[in-house]
Write a protein that holds these residues in place. Structure first.
Motif, mmCIF file in Angstrom:
data_model
loop_
_atom_site.group_PDB
_atom_site.id
_atom_site.type_symbol
_atom_site.label_atom_id
_atom_site.label_comp_id
_atom_site.label_asym_id
_atom_site.label_seq_id
_atom_site.Cartn_x
_atom_site.Cartn_y
_atom_site.Cartn_z
ATOM 1 N N GLY A 215 0.924 -1.069 0.273
ATOM 2 C CA GLY A 215 -0.026 0.181 0.021
ATOM 3 C C GLY A 215 0.693 1.271 -0.020
ATOM 4 N N ARG A 216 0.324 2.397 -0.132
ATOM 5 C CA ARG A 216 0.942 3.739 -0.033
ATOM 6 C C ARG A 216 1.917 3.575 1.203
ATOM 7 N N SER A 241 -2.291 -2.105 -3.737
ATOM 8 C CA SER A 241 -3.654 -1.282 -3.672
ATOM 9 C C SER A 241 -3.532 -0.321 -4.835
ATOM 10 N N ARG A 242 -4.722 0.313 -5.178
ATOM 11 C CA ARG A 242 -4.617 1.335 -6.538
ATOM 12 C C ARG A 242 -3.711 2.563 -6.143
ATOM 13 N N GLN A 255 -3.202 -5.196 -9.227
ATOM 14 C CA GLN A 255 -4.133 -4.217 -8.318
ATOM 15 C C GLN A 255 -5.035 -5.076 -7.725
ATOM 16 N N VAL A 256 -5.168 -5.102 -6.513
ATOM 17 C CA VAL A 256 -6.335 -5.698 -5.926
ATOM 18 C C VAL A 256 -7.752 -4.878 -5.553
ATOM 19 N N GLY A 257 -8.797 -5.302 -5.453
ATOM 20 C CA GLY A 257 -9.930 -4.444 -5.332
ATOM 21 C C GLY A 257 -11.083 -4.342 -6.273
ATOM 22 N N GLN A 258 -11.882 -3.211 -6.088
ATOM 23 C CA GLN A 258 -13.103 -3.209 -6.660
ATOM 24 C C GLN A 258 -12.738 -2.900 -8.256
ATOM 25 N N THR A 259 -11.848 -2.232 -8.735
ATOM 26 C CA THR A 259 -11.436 -1.712 -9.862
ATOM 27 C C THR A 259 -10.193 -2.629 -10.345
ATOM 28 N N GLY A 272 1.027 -1.643 4.761
ATOM 29 C CA GLY A 272 0.806 -0.126 4.633
ATOM 30 C C GLY A 272 -0.594 0.173 3.780
ATOM 31 N N SER A 274 -4.393 0.944 3.927
ATOM 32 C CA SER A 274 -5.479 1.507 5.036
ATOM 33 C C SER A 274 -6.641 0.471 5.233
ATOM 34 N N GLN A 278 -13.338 -0.125 -1.138
ATOM 35 C CA GLN A 278 -12.731 -0.542 -2.657
ATOM 36 C C GLN A 278 -11.706 -1.665 -2.347
ATOM 37 N N HIS A 279 -10.889 -1.495 -1.609
ATOM 38 C CA HIS A 279 -9.875 -2.399 -1.481
ATOM 39 C C HIS A 279 -10.452 -3.761 -0.714
ATOM 40 N N ASN A 293 0.565 -2.158 9.779
ATOM 41 C CA ASN A 293 0.145 -0.684 9.494
ATOM 42 C C ASN A 293 0.668 0.050 10.807
ATOM 43 N N ASN A 294 0.919 1.410 10.462
ATOM 44 C CA ASN A 294 1.374 2.096 11.710
ATOM 45 C C ASN A 294 0.275 3.137 12.510
ATOM 46 N N VAL A 312 5.973 -0.290 8.507
ATOM 47 C CA VAL A 312 6.055 -1.616 7.476
ATOM 48 C C VAL A 312 7.284 -1.857 6.963
HETATM 49 P P1 FAD Z 1 -3.788 5.114 1.907
HETATM 50 O O1 FAD Z 1 -5.232 5.273 2.057
HETATM 51 O O2 FAD Z 1 -3.022 6.358 1.741
HETATM 52 O O3 FAD Z 1 -3.128 4.352 3.084
HETATM 53 C C1 FAD Z 1 -1.738 3.945 3.666
HETATM 54 C C2 FAD Z 1 -1.852 3.390 4.702
HETATM 55 O O4 FAD Z 1 -0.656 3.305 4.950
HETATM 56 C C3 FAD Z 1 -2.430 4.165 5.898
HETATM 57 O O5 FAD Z 1 -3.116 3.467 6.518
HETATM 58 C C4 FAD Z 1 -1.333 4.513 6.698
HETATM 59 O O6 FAD Z 1 -1.449 4.789 8.158
HETATM 60 C C5 FAD Z 1 -0.258 3.438 6.478
HETATM 61 N N1 FAD Z 1 1.114 3.629 6.684
HETATM 62 C C6 FAD Z 1 1.669 4.916 6.270
HETATM 63 N N2 FAD Z 1 3.022 4.757 6.517
HETATM 64 C C7 FAD Z 1 3.285 3.681 7.235
HETATM 65 C C8 FAD Z 1 4.354 2.992 7.415
HETATM 66 N N3 FAD Z 1 5.667 3.668 7.481
HETATM 67 N N4 FAD Z 1 4.435 1.817 8.061
HETATM 68 C C9 FAD Z 1 3.044 1.066 8.059
HETATM 69 N N5 FAD Z 1 2.011 1.886 7.755
HETATM 70 C C10 FAD Z 1 2.068 2.996 7.150
HETATM 71 N N6 FAD Z 1 -8.288 0.781 -3.941
HETATM 72 C C11 FAD Z 1 -7.790 -0.174 -4.129
HETATM 73 O O7 FAD Z 1 -7.032 -0.719 -3.541
HETATM 74 N N7 FAD Z 1 -8.225 -1.040 -5.244
HETATM 75 C C12 FAD Z 1 -9.262 -0.938 -6.114
HETATM 76 O O8 FAD Z 1 -9.685 -1.567 -6.677
HETATM 77 C C13 FAD Z 1 -9.828 0.439 -5.946
HETATM 78 N N8 FAD Z 1 -10.857 0.734 -6.613
HETATM 79 C C14 FAD Z 1 -11.554 2.218 -6.340
HETATM 80 C C15 FAD Z 1 -12.824 2.563 -6.998
HETATM 81 C C16 FAD Z 1 -13.364 3.445 -6.866
HETATM 82 C C17 FAD Z 1 -14.721 3.963 -7.622
HETATM 83 C C18 FAD Z 1 -12.810 4.383 -5.791
HETATM 84 C C19 FAD Z 1 -13.553 5.710 -5.635
HETATM 85 C C20 FAD Z 1 -11.810 4.150 -4.995
HETATM 86 C C21 FAD Z 1 -11.112 2.968 -5.501
HETATM 87 N N9 FAD Z 1 -9.869 2.701 -4.853
HETATM 88 C C22 FAD Z 1 -9.484 1.330 -4.982
HETATM 89 C C23 FAD Z 1 -9.131 3.533 -3.890
HETATM 90 C C24 FAD Z 1 -9.565 3.332 -2.389
HETATM 91 O O9 FAD Z 1 -10.525 4.236 -2.074
HETATM 92 C C25 FAD Z 1 -8.121 3.868 -1.611
HETATM 93 O O10 FAD Z 1 -8.077 5.202 -1.878
HETATM 94 C C26 FAD Z 1 -6.909 3.193 -1.818
HETATM 95 O O11 FAD Z 1 -7.496 1.796 -1.649
HETATM 96 C C27 FAD Z 1 -6.058 3.316 -0.776
HETATM 97 O O12 FAD Z 1 -4.881 2.890 -0.893
HETATM 98 P P2 FAD Z 1 -3.742 2.608 0.071
HETATM 99 O O13 FAD Z 1 -4.372 1.833 1.477
HETATM 100 O O14 FAD Z 1 -2.496 2.165 -0.203
HETATM 101 O O15 FAD Z 1 -3.512 3.976 0.803
#
Ligand code: FAD
Length: 324
Positions: A215-216, A241-242, A255-259, A272, A274, A278-279, A293-294, A312
């Motif tokens: 993840g991000r 993640s997306r 990519q894993v998730g809805q899209t 990492g 969230s 959608q994920h 996750n932190n 992470v």
């Molecule tokens: P973030 O939401 O930014 O989360 C990052 C996480 O990492 C946070 O929880 C944070 O606490 C943690 N973190 C930060 N730094 C550290 C560290 N050093 N150590 C440990 N943890 C840390 N998303 C998908 O994944 N798949 C899809 O198919 C998908 N389809 C979508 C479809 C639509 C119509 C929409 C609107 C959105 C879609 N999304 C999808 C996007 C989704 O809503 C989220 O924005 C996305 O999943 C966020 O990715 P993430 O968790 O990697 O990032």
């Protein structure tokens, strides 16, 4: 009455999603006392019929014709529509693959019935024996259950990896029936000149037993190296993640998730991530979920079997050191 599954084969190879749909189709058919029918279209494909029965079908209806050698919207729509008109199924299930997403709407429009795409759950309504087709709606914020009360068949597509295939039972027997279709009147305005198979190795994260998903929170493209290193040690595949795909750290096919893709590995390690809805839609059916996750309040921890609160990148580094 029957529950009918469109069996997708490519170059004579059965696609996993069709076997998964036979598993779900078996469950639905048993609930409403229907038989489970598998529809197989192609050229030189008759030999695949037995396997479909072993995976749960009561009967296989196949159309064997050189016009069906390579998938074409027109020929496949014609053949599938004729089979449906002949057999009058109650329910029709199609895999939401590139082919299924092209074929199912054409067929449903031709036979004038509804179609619910990308279902994540299919159940029978106890009251009226109708099909309850559930799918994410409004950007995944709600789950909508859709019914098709006035038309038959009730049609839906389901993505690969959502349903579970049955164990193969080689003692099962069933009927195999050939249907002839006349393609001379088929309005075919496409001619396949050459069929070139893509040569690059495509990862199929849907088939992986262990997935390490970034993840991000992983922080950067450079930090992805350690994720791959850990995956190598564990014999796992890497998914994401997306947010990670959008950042260009990894290819969209992972990519894993809805899209993205729906996965159901034995172990899913969310690094990492969230845990946006959608994920979760693409991975919450995984057998065992480990989340790192932190933020101890991260939504991913609500679906995790094992939760690790911490940085992470440090956790991955330590794991690599311990396990290498
Ligand atoms: P973030 O939401 O930014 O989360 C990052 C996480 O990492 C946070 O929880 C944070 O606490 C943690 N973190 C930060 N730094 C550290 C560290 N050093 N150590 C440990 N943890 C840390 N998303 C998908 O994944 N798949 C899809 O198919 C998908 N389809 C979508 C479809 C639509 C119509 C929409 C609107 C959105 C879609 N999304 C999808 C996007 C989704 O809503 C989220 O924005 C996305 O999943 C966020 O990715 P993430 O968790 O990697 O990032």
């Amino acid at each position: 009455m029957s529950v009918m599954v469109f069996v997708e084969q490519r170059g004579g190879e059965l696609q996993n999603v069709s076997l998964e749909l036979l598993g779900k189709g078996r469950e639905l058919a048993d609930k409403i006392n229907n038989k489970l029918s598998a529809v197989l279209l192609g050229h030189n494909i008759e030999n695949l019929s037995e396997e479909l029965i072993q995976y749960g079908a009561d009967e296989v209806v196949y159309v064997e014709d050189e016009n069906l050698d390579v998938y074409l919207t027109s020929t496949y729509t014609k053949a599938f529509t004729e089979v449906i008109n002949k057999k009058n199924p109650n329910i029709v299930l199609v895999g939401a693959t590139t082919i299924g997403r092209d074929l199912a709407p054409r067929v449903s429009a031709t036979i004038e019935t509804g179609l619910t795409a990308d279902c994540t759950s299919l159940e029978i309504d106890e009251e009226n024996q109708g099909l309850l087709m559930t799918r994410p709606a409004f950007g995944g914020n709600i789950m909508a259950t859709i019914i098709c009360p006035n038309h038959r068949p009730q049609m839906s597509t389901v993505r690969p990896g959502v349903m579970k295939k049955l164990e193969k039972d080689i003692t099962r027997t069933g009927n195999i029936e050939k249907v002839d279709v006349d393609f001379s009147q088929c309005d075919n305005n496409v001619q396949v000149l050459k069929y070139v198979k893509e040569n690059i190795k495509k990862v199929n994260i849907e088939d992986a037993k262990v997935l390490i998903s970034a993840g991000r929170g992983v922080g950067s493209k450079e930090n992805m190296d350690a994720v791959y290193e850990l995956a190598d040690i564990l014999g796992a595949e890497v998914s994401a993640s997306r947010a990670v795909v959008d950042a260009g750290w990894i290819d969209k096919s992972r990519q894993v998730g809805q899209t993205g893709k729906t996965v159901r590995p034995d172990v899913y390690i969310a690094c990492g991530i969230s845990g946006a809805i959608q994920h979760l839609a693409g991975m919450e059916e995984s057998e065992y979920i480990i989340a790192i996750n932190n933020n101890s309040d991260a939504a991913i921890f609500e679906v995790a079997d094992l939760s690790l609160v911490g940085d992470v990148n440090k956790v991955i580094k330590n794991l690599v050191q311990e396990l290498a």
